[in-house]
Design a protein around this motif. Structure first.
Motif, short mmCIF file in Angstrom:
data_model
loop_
_atom_site.label_atom_id
_atom_site.label_comp_id
_atom_site.label_asym_id
_atom_site.label_seq_id
_atom_site.Cartn_x
_atom_site.Cartn_y
_atom_site.Cartn_z
N ASN A 391 0.81 -1.21 0.00
CA ASN A 391 0.00 0.00 0.00
C ASN A 391 0.84 1.26 0.00
O ASN A 391 0.41 2.29 -0.51
CB ASN A 391 -0.91 0.03 1.23
N CYS A 392 1.98 1.22 0.61
CA CYS A 392 2.78 2.42 0.74
C CYS A 392 4.23 2.01 0.93
O CYS A 392 4.52 0.89 1.33
CB CYS A 392 2.31 3.25 1.93
N SER A 407 -1.06 -4.85 2.74
CA SER A 407 -2.46 -5.17 3.01
C SER A 407 -2.58 -6.26 4.06
O SER A 407 -3.59 -6.34 4.75
CB SER A 407 -3.15 -5.64 1.75
N PHE A 461 -1.72 1.57 5.76
CA PHE A 461 -1.87 2.53 4.69
C PHE A 461 -0.76 3.58 4.65
O PHE A 461 -0.63 4.29 3.67
CB PHE A 461 -3.23 3.24 4.79
N GLU A 477 -5.73 0.43 8.83
CA GLU A 477 -7.19 0.40 8.80
C GLU A 477 -7.76 0.12 10.18
O GLU A 477 -8.92 0.41 10.46
CB GLU A 477 -7.63 -0.69 7.82
N TYR A 500 -11.99 5.87 12.75
CA TYR A 500 -12.10 5.25 11.43
C TYR A 500 -10.69 4.98 10.92
O TYR A 500 -9.71 5.43 11.52
CB TYR A 500 -12.85 6.20 10.48
N PRO A 501 -10.58 4.25 9.82
CA PRO A 501 -9.24 3.94 9.30
C PRO A 501 -8.36 5.18 9.16
O PRO A 501 -8.85 6.27 8.86
CB PRO A 501 -9.53 3.35 7.92
N TRP A 503 -5.50 7.01 7.17
CA TRP A 503 -4.98 6.91 5.80
C TRP A 503 -3.49 7.24 5.70
O TRP A 503 -2.79 6.70 4.88
CB TRP A 503 -5.74 7.84 4.87
N HIS A 519 -9.99 8.70 7.83
CA HIS A 519 -11.30 8.61 7.21
C HIS A 519 -12.34 9.41 8.00
O HIS A 519 -13.35 9.82 7.46
CB HIS A 519 -11.66 7.12 7.18
N SER A 542 -14.59 15.97 3.96
CA SER A 542 -14.56 14.56 3.59
C SER A 542 -13.26 13.97 4.11
O SER A 542 -12.52 14.65 4.82
CB SER A 542 -14.66 14.45 2.07
N ASP A 543 -12.98 12.72 3.74
CA ASP A 543 -11.77 12.06 4.24
C ASP A 543 -10.53 12.92 4.08
O ASP A 543 -10.35 13.57 3.06
CB ASP A 543 -11.46 10.80 3.43
N ASN A 545 -6.85 12.66 3.21
CA ASN A 545 -6.08 11.60 2.55
C ASN A 545 -4.60 11.66 2.85
O ASN A 545 -3.92 10.64 2.79
CB ASN A 545 -6.26 11.68 1.04
N SER A 561 -10.47 14.45 0.36
CA SER A 561 -11.38 14.06 -0.72
C SER A 561 -12.37 15.17 -1.03
O SER A 561 -13.07 15.09 -2.03
CB SER A 561 -12.16 12.81 -0.31
N ASP A 587 -4.63 13.57 -3.08
CA ASP A 587 -4.02 12.39 -2.47
C ASP A 587 -2.61 12.61 -1.97
O ASP A 587 -2.08 11.79 -1.23
CB ASP A 587 -4.00 11.23 -3.48
#
Lengths: 789, 449
Positions: A391-392, A407, A461, A477, A500-501, A503, A519, A542-543, A545, A561, A587
């Motif tokens: 993922n990163c 992941s 992430f 996450e 929440y997750p 990021w 998130h 919003s999220d 990122n 986002s 992002d």
């Protein structure tokens, strides 16, 4: 020019339909004559009476359905409506043209009757169509700003229709007019199109944004007045109300640039105009952090002792050089650094800062000057066998470690020097350990140069490594961030706070602090020694990122986002700048090492460069054909590198001279670029229009406007949009298959990218999306990506 | 609508709600669609942060978890989901196949191999801004490919059904160039033709076309076996692409050689037998020898294989004399050692064949035979030129009888008439002596064994 092939504005309903509308509006007008007789046209007295009856029937039915028995009785008596037991079916028959649709309920009808505008379900569609027609026939100079203003009107009209339960009408409305806004707002529109009922409008994230916030628009004074007078003169009360409720129009003098999207106050920011102005006029201190006096003295002492050695060898020579560089750095630092009062508190320096400072000085002396003419060397680390699970990734500043988040909930680190990564044995006797050397004896005997750090319970992430390569921070996450020691390779702290997750995570340049983005729409500031967040940066719609620290650790930049980038003051925990202009989620962000410039990029495949001080957009760079994952400035801040999903690394010229974004030459250049892009888009649209027109039935050559062939630059966009639109309309008139084709064409069009002239170079990789790109202190670029076979 | 009212009703039936009102089904259908969109857009966030471009089952499950909904278990695999199609009367239905797995069989299976560990490799993507041409970086040809995709696409957009000459890599410019060159090659004007050939032999940017030129040569030779002029042009093209210093011709050699061999040993290469096909054969032989010299290093068997092919043609008495001629010329050009080993020992036998042909009462045959004789003589001359250090022999009858022993009567006569006769005789006799000696040596060895 394709004026010969351009068609009439869409006449979405056929003639039969129109007569129905006339009839219905007539009925509506006469029935509601008590409130608005002015709008009522000539209608016979008899018909008036008849329709009066109908209205009473409706009201009766409404009261009945709601169970208001007393009121019903009273109405019956007063209106002498004896024996009128109407059913819903009767009612539907009573009104010509059952536009309501079978599932529309009586309360909807009542709702419409109570509207100031003698509404019928087509009122929105009709008014919006007239607005479009009017915009299209207005002067070229005002066209683009009027188009910009028509988008929120479109969105709210659609949501109003849904809110009234007229799903089919709303769908029809969307299908007809979405073509206008697909170019700039395709993401939003695809979300809107999924909304189906009133309850969806109430709970959808984007719809809520539109409903609860005002949409910022920039218009010239004349343009604004034109719009207002048009809406008033034609009694488009519905639209007028939308403008009043949901638009935040800022009148500006002079002209509005075509790409006004890049201005800070356009779109939804969650703030009113005044707040935004306040934000972006707040004073911020972008100077570098001062060098701690203890560190400074120690560095000088170390260097001097090395330089002053009896034996003049390479080491002492180097030290002399470093001493000179350091005095220069000190001068620069003194000139533009912040006072000690302003910086965020740091723990007292340990030895490591001194080493770090000396290493920096060495790097500074060995740095290769980069610029548009001197491009960097890029070292690419390609990851194999990741099977899409990485993922990163991140490389430590001293290029000794490579860390990747997977992941499968683990972080894996590799030693880039291929040295074994040795932790400590779990069981040892502390007694025999007296000296530093003894510690080495209790290290593990492994010889492997990579390790897995396992503790997270969800995909990882984000990872970051501290400046001294002693600590690693990861986020996942599972809503936590974890701090790892790179000495023992164990988990030290687990930071819980987000709901929440998480990021992204980023260490402060001087370590100790780190920030997370989540998130849950917040970013948080933590220090390594506290298990709770020190600051919560809330305000994104919003999220969040991505998050990065300003080089002086005083500010944090977040990308979200909600298409905006924000700058937060770490000490006060408040937002000090809002940057809007992206058309997709943001992002990645990067700040130049001198702290003056910030770059942001993301899903919309463009890189925006911002001047932090003024909050202005300096440049918009296009050329990538995939979403952009990572950005990095060169140490001088003259060059920007970007890594993207399109398997390329690109270098961009950051034009420092253009700090004043409204500099005439810059504006002119931008306009030219725009023109070029539009000319291409136009040619394409025309070809499409021609293709559409050849088999379209309703080609109207009367619409030809010979004057338009000499359209000015500002107007050319509008013209191209119009021809695009007419092409789209032809598609609809020819049935679903045609509209599908157009959609495909639209997607194809959105994929075409005009390379902006600040693109210096593109390097392709072998099917390796570039996850991360960074610049070392010596101006060596490092890119990381997984090879995808 | 994704879900029709019918399917909502079916689902309701299956969970025990028999009669659903129409209004409810509509509302349900709409809501289900919206919820699906919602979940998918949530899942897209996870996809984006995993830096992927394909949505996976785990993304959906993460999205469900974020929304506090129980994830759907049993679909999460590392492999992409494969949908199968089932056609029904109304519409096609896609489904994921749910295989039945025999547990016993599964238990007995050997364990699958451990998946490969994630590793990294490092390389230079750019050195001071320049991308080095190394294996890890994409070839610049790939870039051209990307560029060339565009015009093809736009053609399709315009609705014109053009199937481009070359489906994949060729850019429009190269296509035009190729067409132009092939047309010019057919033109009767020698200047146009030579200009085209020159262009092929100099141009740097036509590497992508090499395979097409090779193809062109092969097809031209195959289709025009009897038109000398066209064949000569084809040979000229072959020479031109070989001479172009910018082209890397090696991988195409195996495609080129058959065409050259055809032009060398084919039975008939012209309309009327009186035409000068001999020079065409000479040219082809020259080219083959050049190729052998150039690539003999990297392909050791190349020369041997060609020599074997030619020798077979040379020694087959059923083949026409034209073929024999080509074979002799070809072998001669391959070098002195080939002449020494393959031509000379067979000359006498061949000359008897040739003599018999000479006696036949046919002008054409005699003419062909004369060419063959000359070719043989030429090969002897080449031999003589190589061994120039020898003392020229005296043309005595002793020598002559020795020569006749090696090359036969009629050729010996010709040699004696030749002005290099002395050298030839000396060279031939040396070869003869050497071979005899080696034979004797071998015999001696065999005897001693």
């Amino acid at each position: 020019m394709s004026s010969g092939k351009r068609t009439e504005w869409p006449d979405d309903s056929g003639n039969a339909d129109r007569s129905k509308q006339n009839a219905s509006s007539q009925a509506a007008n006469s029935s509601g004559s008590a409130t608005a007789s002015a709008t009522g046209t000539a209608a016979g007295a008899a018909s008036k009476q008849a329709s009066q009856k109908k209205v009473e029937k409706i009201v009766l039915q409404y009261l009945k359905s709601k169970g208001y028995k007393d009121a019903e009785k009273a109405l019956r008596e007063n209106a002498n409506l004896d024996g009128l037991e109407t059913t819903l079916a009767d009612l539907a028959n009573a009104f010509p043209g059952n536009e309501v649709g079978s599932d529309a309920s009586v309360p909807n009808w009542i709702l419409f009757y109570n509207e100031a505008e003698q509404g019928n379900p087509d009122a929105y569609s009709q008014s919006y169509r007239e607005l479009r027609r009017w915009i299209d026939s207005s002067l070229d100079v005002y066209k683009h700003e009027l188009y910009a203003a028509s988008y929120p009107i479109f969105a709210h009209s659609y949501m109003d229709l849904l809110a009234r339960g007229l799903t089919e009408k709303a769908e029809e409305f969307m299908e007809l007019y979405k073509g206008d806004h697909l170019v700039n707002h395709s993401k939003d529109i695809s979300v809107f199109a999924t909304l189906k009922t009133a309850s969806h409008v109430e709970e959808n994230e984007l719809a809520k944004l539109f409903r609860e916030n005002k949409y910022g628009v920039r218009m010239t004074r004349v343009g604004f007045e034109l719009l207002l007078s048009f809406l008033q003169d034609h009694n488009h009360t519905l639209l007028m109300r939308t403008v009043n409720e949901h638009l935040n129009i800022r009148t500006v003098d002079g002209t509005v640039p075509v790409s006004s999207e890049a201005e800070a106050d356009v779109g939804i920011t969650g703030h009113t105009q005044n707040q935004l102005d306040d934000f972006n006029s707040q004073e911020i201190m972008l100077g570098s952090a001062p060098i701690d006096s203890f560190v400074r003295e120690e560095v000088e002492r170390t260097l001097q002792s090395e330089a002053g050695r009896r034996i003049k060898d390479a080491v002492s020579k180097e030290a002399t050089g470093l001493l000179e560089t350091f005095s220069k750095v000190k001068q620069e630092n003194a000139a533009n650094s912040l006072s000690a009062r302003d910086i965020i508190p740091m723990p007292p320096p340990r030895g490591i800062e001194i080493e770090h400072q000396i290493a920096n000085l060495k790097a500074l002396r060995k740095r290769i000057a980069l610029g548009p003419a001197a491009l960097p060397s890029i070292c690419m680390y390609t990851m194999h066998n990741t099977s899409n699970s990485m993922n990163c990734a991140r490389v430590s500043d001293d290029l000794s470690l490579l860390a990747g988040g997977f992941s499968e909930s683990y972080v894996k680190i590799w030693s880039l020097k291929r040295e074994p990564l040795r932790g400590f044995q779990s069981n040892f006797h502390p007694a025999p350990i007296n000296k530093e050397e003894d510690i080495e004896t209790i290290r593990e005997k492994t010889s492997s140069d990579h390790r897995k750090l396992i503790a997270h319970s969800g995909p990882v992430f984000g990872v970051d490594i501290s400046f001294d390569s002693k600590y690693l921070i990861s986020c996942s996450e599972d809503k936590t961030a974890r701090l790892w020691s790179l000495d023992t390779f164990t988990n030290l702290v687990c930071y819980k706070g987000h709901n929440y997750p998480v990021w992204d995570v980023s260490f402060a340049p001087q370590g100790f602090y780190f920030a997370t983005a989540s998130h849950d729409r917040t970013a948080r500031l933590w220090s390594c020694d506290h298990i709770y967040a020190l600051r919560i940066f809330a305000g994104h719609l919003s999220d969040v990122n991505c998050v990065r620290f300003h080089p002086n650790s005083k500010y944090v930049v977040t990308g979200s986002s909600d298409k905006s980038v924000r700058l937060w003051d770490v000490q006060r925990g408040s937002c000090v700048r809002v940057f809007t202009g992206h058309t997709g989620s943001v992002d990645t962000v990067a700040i130049s090492p001198d702290g003056r410039i910030m770059a942001s990029a993301g899903e919309d495949q463009t890189v925006n460069v911002w001047d932090l001080g003024s909050g202005r957009c300096m440049d918009t760079m296009t050329g990538h054909t995939g979403s952009i994952y990572s950005l990095a400035f060169s140490q001088e801040g003259t060059l920007l590198l970007s890594g993207s999903a399109d398997e390329t690394v690109r270098a961009w010229d950051v034009k420092r001279s253009s700090t004043a974004s409204d500099h005439p030459i810059i504006a002119q250049r931008r306009e030219e670029r725009q023109k070029r892009a539009e000319a291409e888009a136009e040619a394409e649209a025309e070809a499409e229009a021609a293709a559409g027109a050849s088999d379209a039935m309703d080609v109207d050559a009367k619409e030809d406007k010979p004057g338009e062939s000499s359209a000015t630059a500002a107007g050319s966009k509008a013209v191209s949009e119009k021809s695009k639109r007419s092409a789209g309309v032809n598609g609809i008139s020819n049935g679903i298959s045609e509209s599908k084709k157009r959609d495909a064409a639209g997607i194809w069009k959105s994929k075409r990218v005009v390379e902006s002239d600040s693109l210096l170079k593109t390097w392709r990789t072998k099917s390796t999306p570039v996850h991360s790109i960074m610049m070392t202190k010596r101006n060596l670029a490092v890119a990381i990506g997984p090879f995808i076979p | 609508m994704i879900y029709s009212k019918g399917s909502i009703k079916n689902i309701a039936d299956s969970v025990g709600i028999p009669k659903l009102k129409d209004g409810i089904t509509t509302a349900m259908a709409q809501d289900v669609e919206y919820r699906l969109h919602e979940i998918i857009s949530e899942a897209t966030k996870f996809m984006k942060h995993s830096k992927r471009t394909k949505l996976t089952v785990s993304d959906i499950n993460s999205a469900l978890r974020v929304r506090n909904i129980e994830p759907i278990y049993g679909f999460e695999t590392g492999r992409p989901v494969k949908f199968h199609k089932a056609s029904t009367a109304l519409e096609d239905i896609y489904y994921v196949e749910d295989e039945q797995i025999d547990l016993d069989a599964l238990l007995e299976e050997p364990l699958p191999s451990v998946p490969l560990d994630v590793v990294y490799t490092a390389h230079w993507l750019a050195i001071e801004g320049v991308q080095p041409r190394i294996q890890q970086n994409p070839l610049p040809i790939d870039e051209e490919e990307l560029v060339s995709k565009k015009p093809v696409k736009s053609q399709r957009q315009e609705g014109v059904e053009t199937i481009p000459l070359v489906k994949h890599v060729l850019s429009r410019e190269l296509q035009l160039y190729f067409e132009c060159i092939t047309e010019s090659l057919q033109s009767p004007d020698p200047i146009v033709k030579s200009t085209a050939l020159e262009s092929i032999s100099i141009d740097a940017g036509i590497h992508q076309l090499v395979t097409y030129f090779v193809q062109y040569i092969a097809v031209t030779v195959k289709n025009n076996l009897h038109s000398l002029e066209v064949l000569k042009t084809a040979m000229a093209v072959a020479r031109a692409i070989r001479r172009n210093p910018n082209l890397f011709i090696e991988p195409y050699m195996h495609q080129l050689i058959p065409s050259l061999l055809t032009c060398l040993v084919s039975k008939r290469l012209c309309e009327s037998p009186t035409e000068d096909h001999w020079s065409l054969r000479d040219g082809a032989a020259q080219q083959i020898s050049e190729i052998c010299q150039q690539f003999g290093q990297s392909y050791h068997t190349l020369q041997a294989r060609i020599a074997r092919t030619l020798l077979r043609a040379f020694l087959d008495p059923t083949k026409p004399l034209t073929t024999h001629y080509g074979a002799i010329v070809g072998l001669t050009k391959l070098g002195v050692s080939i002449i020494r080993v393959l031509v000379l020992p067979n000359t006498k036998a061949y000359m008897t064949l040739l003599d018999s042909e000479m006696e036949k009462d046919c002008e054409q045959l005699r003419d062909d035979a004369r060419h063959c004789q000359n070719a043989l003589l030429e090969s002897l001359r080449a031999l003589a030129r190589d061994s120039s250090g020898l003392n020229p022999a005296n043309l005595t009858s002793v020598e002559k009888s020795k020569l006749v022993e090696v090359v036969g009567e009629s050729l010996a006569n010709l040699v004696f008439k030749d002005k290099e006769g002395c050298e030839i005789v000396a060279a031939v006799l040396v070869v003869g002596r050497e071979s005899r000696e080696s034979r004797e040596l071998k015999d001696g060895q065999r005897n001693s064994d």
